[in-house]
Design an enzyme around this catalytic site. Structure first.
Site, PDB file in Angstrom:
ATOM      1  N   GLU A 516      22.410   7.623  38.100  1.00  0.00           N
ATOM      2  CA  GLU A 516      22.120   7.556  39.663  1.00  0.00           C
ATOM      3  C   GLU A 516      20.741   7.558  39.962  1.00  0.00           C
ATOM      4  OE1 GLU A 516      24.007  11.123  40.568  1.00  0.00           O
ATOM      5  OE2 GLU A 516      25.946  10.458  39.500  1.00  0.00           O
ATOM      6  N   GLN A 569      22.083  13.639  37.359  1.00  0.00           N
ATOM      7  CA  GLN A 569      20.891  13.710  37.980  1.00  0.00           C
ATOM      8  C   GLN A 569      20.487  15.527  37.991  1.00  0.00           C
ATOM      9  OE1 GLN A 569      20.983  12.687  42.371  1.00  0.00           O
ATOM     10  NE2 GLN A 569      19.995  11.104  41.462  1.00  0.00           N
ATOM     11  N   ASP A 572      23.350  21.142  37.630  1.00  0.00           N
ATOM     12  CA  ASP A 572      24.573  21.844  38.207  1.00  0.00           C
ATOM     13  C   ASP A 572      25.683  20.977  37.968  1.00  0.00           C
ATOM     14  OD1 ASP A 572      23.160  24.132  40.122  1.00  0.00           O
ATOM     15  OD2 ASP A 572      21.889  22.547  39.715  1.00  0.00           O
ATOM     16  N   TYR A 573      25.283  19.362  38.138  1.00  0.00           N
ATOM     17  CA  TYR A 573      26.398  18.591  38.021  1.00  0.00           C
ATOM     18  C   TYR A 573      26.901  18.233  36.705  1.00  0.00           C
ATOM     19  CZ  TYR A 573      24.578  18.303  42.657  1.00  0.00           C
ATOM     20  OH  TYR A 573      23.857  18.920  43.914  1.00  0.00           O
ATOM     21  N   ILE A 574      26.096  18.897  35.556  1.00  0.00           N
ATOM     22  CA  ILE A 574      26.902  18.698  34.323  1.00  0.00           C
ATOM     23  C   ILE A 574      28.379  19.127  34.406  1.00  0.00           C
ATOM     24  CG2 ILE A 574      26.838  19.614  31.929  1.00  0.00           C
ATOM     25  CD1 ILE A 574      24.735  17.718  32.032  1.00  0.00           C
ATOM     26  N   HIS A 614      21.595  23.597  43.290  1.00  0.00           N
ATOM     27  CA  HIS A 614      20.292  22.634  42.714  1.00  0.00           C
ATOM     28  C   HIS A 614      19.562  23.829  41.972  1.00  0.00           C
ATOM     29  CE1 HIS A 614      21.469  20.110  46.181  1.00  0.00           C
ATOM     30  NE2 HIS A 614      21.102  19.185  45.328  1.00  0.00           N
TER      31      HIS A 614
END
Ligand SMILES: Cc1ncc(C[n+]2csc(CCOP(=O)(O)OP(=O)(O)O)c2C)c(N)n1
Length: 826
Positions: A516, A569, A572-574, A614
């Site tokens: 992204e 990105q 945390d979004y892993i 984040h």
């Protein structure tokens, strides 16, 4: 159906589609490259044999010879038709119903099918997974013995199946997308062993109910955007185990729901959509062959929704379908059984007579029975041999030992087990050794040696290949220290990384960065800034917000010889893609016993920024779920660059977590930014001290160094060690060397209590034996149990700080010497 005898067969050429898309070289495996009577009869017999294999397999489970069975019955005819659409160079990412497809492609023999049912651990006999994956999890060998890719264009390539529903989909995105890259990137022209002008199609298969998974829709959308040559077959038998389509899919109809993806004439974007019945052999052949032609030529994806499929034996050996299918449905399934329907059609068309098909059936039943028997005997032979050897040795031990009677009984019990497994043999040996533990019989010694040898062999059979051990293994990549010139500039961290990626893209034409905001703006922190302009939009690409298929895309690309750097990105979004990292990427090499690899580099950033989503550092969650992927946690961008360069030289997958608040910190640019390589598993001592060792990583390194500075002012010399990588962890035992000096240790990070700090503690105290060197209780200092609060104060009171590190170290010293280190404050 055609009316006159043979008319449907003869109708095929007039449709101006090739009679089969298979290359002549496949003819021997495929039984002919034309729609001749012979090739149709061959399709029928493959389907019939496959059905017999399912029936026999079920019996093998119910008689206790195999643990579990899940079979492709009811899907046979569609799969012999689909096989005709494959060509050498193509890929498949599918699931456990595809035994007939595999057989029709010449990629799975009946014996291999049964070997997998028995979990035969021999890779020659069970070449899909050496008994590691469950039954009906298919794959082909993609690697040479030295770990390099075999040529992919002269064979059909099957990426290794996984069980979690729809998890074959993300990988399929990348397998298909690679064809686009090979067609459109001139710098890949040299990689002829991976592609012929990008003409390869990635075939996918999936069950109807699995299409209710988010991953399915994310993947379908991604391929639609990418316009990659994928042909997806949906095997729709109306149920997902017991749950019917009405409870799985809006309107109960996948074709209806998928219709919005149909290719639009204006933009040309979207899918060719087809629906065909699972018992209609000519219809299936026609559909698959016409669909694949367009997919291959125009790089337009297609979905073939195969409806009216049956599942004669029910979902698996775990339950019976009479519990949830109505009598009418069961009767319909009998009538519309695809093999029965194909047989009727063949007789109607004059392709074969009933008598001929009956004779063939008898032959096929015998062929299947014999294959099953041979597979069983081959599976049993080595185990019987081990059992005999163990019993012989137990006899000797019994003769020499005072506890001989006990050992004799153990031996008898083992002998009586009709189909003993390795675990039974070793359990008996273990019991005998325990019973004679006090004795010094020479036979006992021999038994111990034999047991050790078996453990070594079983280690190879069941545990090997989690990581690469080929000459290209990341752990074998020679380190190269950073070199600085007198005039090396001091840059922002992101500029150091940018120089590293620039060098990688220029050096390796197969390095492809995706993620992204990675393309146009060069990622949200500018690591790739300017590189899309320099290398083009296919080398440095923006993707949609779709973490799972970013990883899947990378897995598929890596399996096809590319070196993706896939960005998630924020750390945390892993969590969005952790499942696919864990189930697929982390297990590729292990689940195929080293027959496949996917050296993906995952890039992310985190630990600290602002707020609840984040600033997390869920490292234990990650590292406990991705064993099989190396996890690098560099403290700055120079170290990160060193890890990227190391991983690019190796053939393992790796995750690099960059420190989010380090992009604007100043670092000196190494003169060899494209070549420096930081070794994995080698911690670095950042500050020497003799009182307490602080083991940490990533963003906490700076905090630990700040605290050490303050501690030095009160007379405490702290040794600060950067672990650098969590997987692997300190391979040379550097940390223990520090403990020998300090005898005190604090494990520091930003994960929750008991998270990655506990992992580090286990590694140092248990694995390295560090507990023997401790004079004080080992401690951890972590973030709080909750997510980080917002704002600078939120951060300060949620995460370790210079002051809390100071206090933790001081308390250790106070406990050890209260006089020299009195309580400061209460
Ligand atoms: C993520 C996940 N959830 C549940 C399961 C258990 N499970 C295995 S197969 C299956 C049904 C799949 O149905 P469908 O996609 O229609 O394929 P079919 O088996 O009917 O061919 C379920 C629920 C699983 N393997 N993975």
């Amino acid at each position: 159906m055609g009316s006159a005898a043979g008319s449907r067969v003869l109708a095929f050429p007039s449709m101006s589609i090739p009679l089969t898309d298979r290359d002549a070289s496949m003819a021997s495996a495929g039984g002919g490259s034309q729609f001749t009577k012979e090739s149709i009869l061959r399709d029928y017999r493959v389907a019939f044999q496959s059905r017999q294999a399912s029936l026999t397999g079920r019996k093998e489970v119910f008689t206790g010879k195999a643990k579990f069975g899940i079979f492709g019955d009811g899907k046979e005819v569609a799969q012999v038709a689909l096989a005709r659409a494959f060509r050498p160079g193509d890929f498949r990412s599918g699931y456990y119903r595809d035994q007939t497809l595999m057989m029709a492609l010449g990629l799975l023999t009946l014996e291999q099918f049964f070997a997998q049912l028995y979990a035969d651990a021999d890779v020659e006999r069970e070449p899909c997974s050496a008994g590691r994956s469950m039954t009906a999890h298919f794959s082909t060998c993609m690697l040479e013995p030295d770990g390099r890719f075999k040529s992919q264009t002269d064979r059909i390539n099957v990426s290794a199946d996984v069980s979690p529903t729809a998890s074959q989909m993300p990988r399929l995105v990348g397998l298909a997308y690679a064809s686009r890259l090979y067609r459109e990137l001139p710098e890949l022209r040299g990689m002829a062993e991976f592609s012929r002008n990008g003409d390869e199609v990635a075939f996918g298969t999936i069950g109807n109910a699995s299409c209710a998974e988010g991953m399915f829709w994310e993947s379908v959308n991604a391929v639609g955007v990418l316009q990659a040559p994928m042909l997806l077959a949906i095997w729709d038998d109306g149920y997902g185990i017991s749950v019917p389509n009405e409870l799985q899919i809006t309107k109960g109809d996948l074709s209806a729901v998928l219709s919005g993806f149909r290719r639009s004439p204006e933009s040309g974007q979207g899918y060719d959509l087809h629906t065909v019945k699972g018992w209609d052999y000519p219809g299936l052949c026609e559909t698959f062959l016409s669909a694949v032609q367009i997919v291959r030529r125009e790089h337009v994806p297609a979905i073939v929704h195969v409806t009216e499929m049956t599942q004669p034996q029910g979902h698996s050996t775990s339950g019976s379908h009479e519990r949830y299918k109505s009598r009418e449905r069961l009767e319909w399934e009998t009538e519309f059984d695809p093999i029965r329907k194909m047989r009727q059609w063949m007789i109607e068309q004059g392709i074969a007579t009933a008598a001929e098909l009956d004779a063939a059936a008898e032959d096929d039943q015998r062929i299947v029975r014999e294959a099953q028997r041979r597979a069983w005997e081959a599976f049993r032979a080595p185990i019987e041999e081990e059992k005999r050897a163990a019993m012989g040795m137990l006899d000797e031990v019994a003769a020499q030992a005072a506890a001989g009677e006990v050992v004799r009984r153990i031996r008898q019990d083992l002998e009586r087990q009709p189909a003993a497994l390795r675990r039974d043999v070793l359990a008996a040996v273990h019991a005998a050794l325990v019973a004679t533990a006090e004795e010094e019989a020479p036979a006992g010694r021999r038994l111990v040696e034999w047991k050790k040898e078996q453990e070594r062999l079983n280690e190879d059979r069941y545990n090997s290949d989690l990581y690469s051990n080929t000459p290209q293994a990341a752990l074998k990549v020679a380190p190269v220290p950073a070199v600085y010139a007198a005039d090396s500039p001091v840059l922002n961290g992101f500029e150091v990384l940018n120089a590293c990626f620039d060098a990688a893209l220029s050096r390796f034409p197969n390095v492809i960065a995706i993620g992204e905001d990675v393309g146009k703006i060069g990622d949200v922190n500018q690591g790739f800034a300017g590189l899309q302009a320099k290398y083009g939009p296919l080398r440095v690409s923006d993707t949609g917000i779709r973490e799972t298929t970013i990883i899947g895309q990378a897995i598929g690309m890596a399996m096809r010889g590319l070196r993706p750097i896939a960005e998630v990105q924020y750390l945390d979004y892993i969590l969005y893609c952790l499942q696919i990292l864990s189930d697929d990427l982390a297990t590729v090499r292990w689940r195929t016993k080293g027959l496949q690899k996917a050296p993906v580099i995952v890039r992310t950033r985190g630990h600290r920024l602002e707020g609840i989503w984040h600033a997390g550092s869920p490292m234990a969650g990650i590292l406990n779920l991705v064993r099989g992927i190396y996890v690098c946690v560099p403290r700055n961008m120079t170290q990160a660059a060193g890890f990227y360069n190391t991983l690019l030289e190796g053939d393992d997958p790796g995750l690099v977590v960059e420190v989010l608040n380090g992009y604007r910190l100043k670092e000196k640019l190494p003169a060899n930014i494209g070549e420096l390589r930081v070794p994995l598993g080698v911690p670095e001592v950042l500050r020497e001290g003799s009182y307490v060792t602080v083991v940490t990583y990533g963003a906490c390194c700076r905090i630990a160094l700040d605290a050490a500075q303050k501690l030095a002012e009160v007379g405490i010399e702290t040794e600060v060690i950067d672990a650098q990588t969590l997987l692997p962890f300190d391979l040379q035992g550097k940390i223990i060397e520090s403990l020998k000096k300090t005898n005190r240790v604090l494990f520091l990070d930003e994960d929750v209590p008991g998270g990655a700090s506990a992992y580090m503690m286990q590694q140092v105290l248990e694995v390295q034996g560090g507990f023997t060197w401790l004079d004080s209780a080992p401690r951890t200092l972590t973030a709080k149990e909750h997510r980080p609060s917002y704002g600078s104060d939120g951060d300060y009171f949620s995460k370790p700080s210079r002051e809390s590190v100071f206090d933790a170290v001081y308390e250790i010293m106070h406990e050890s010497d209260p006089v020299a280190f009195p309580v400061f404050y209460r």
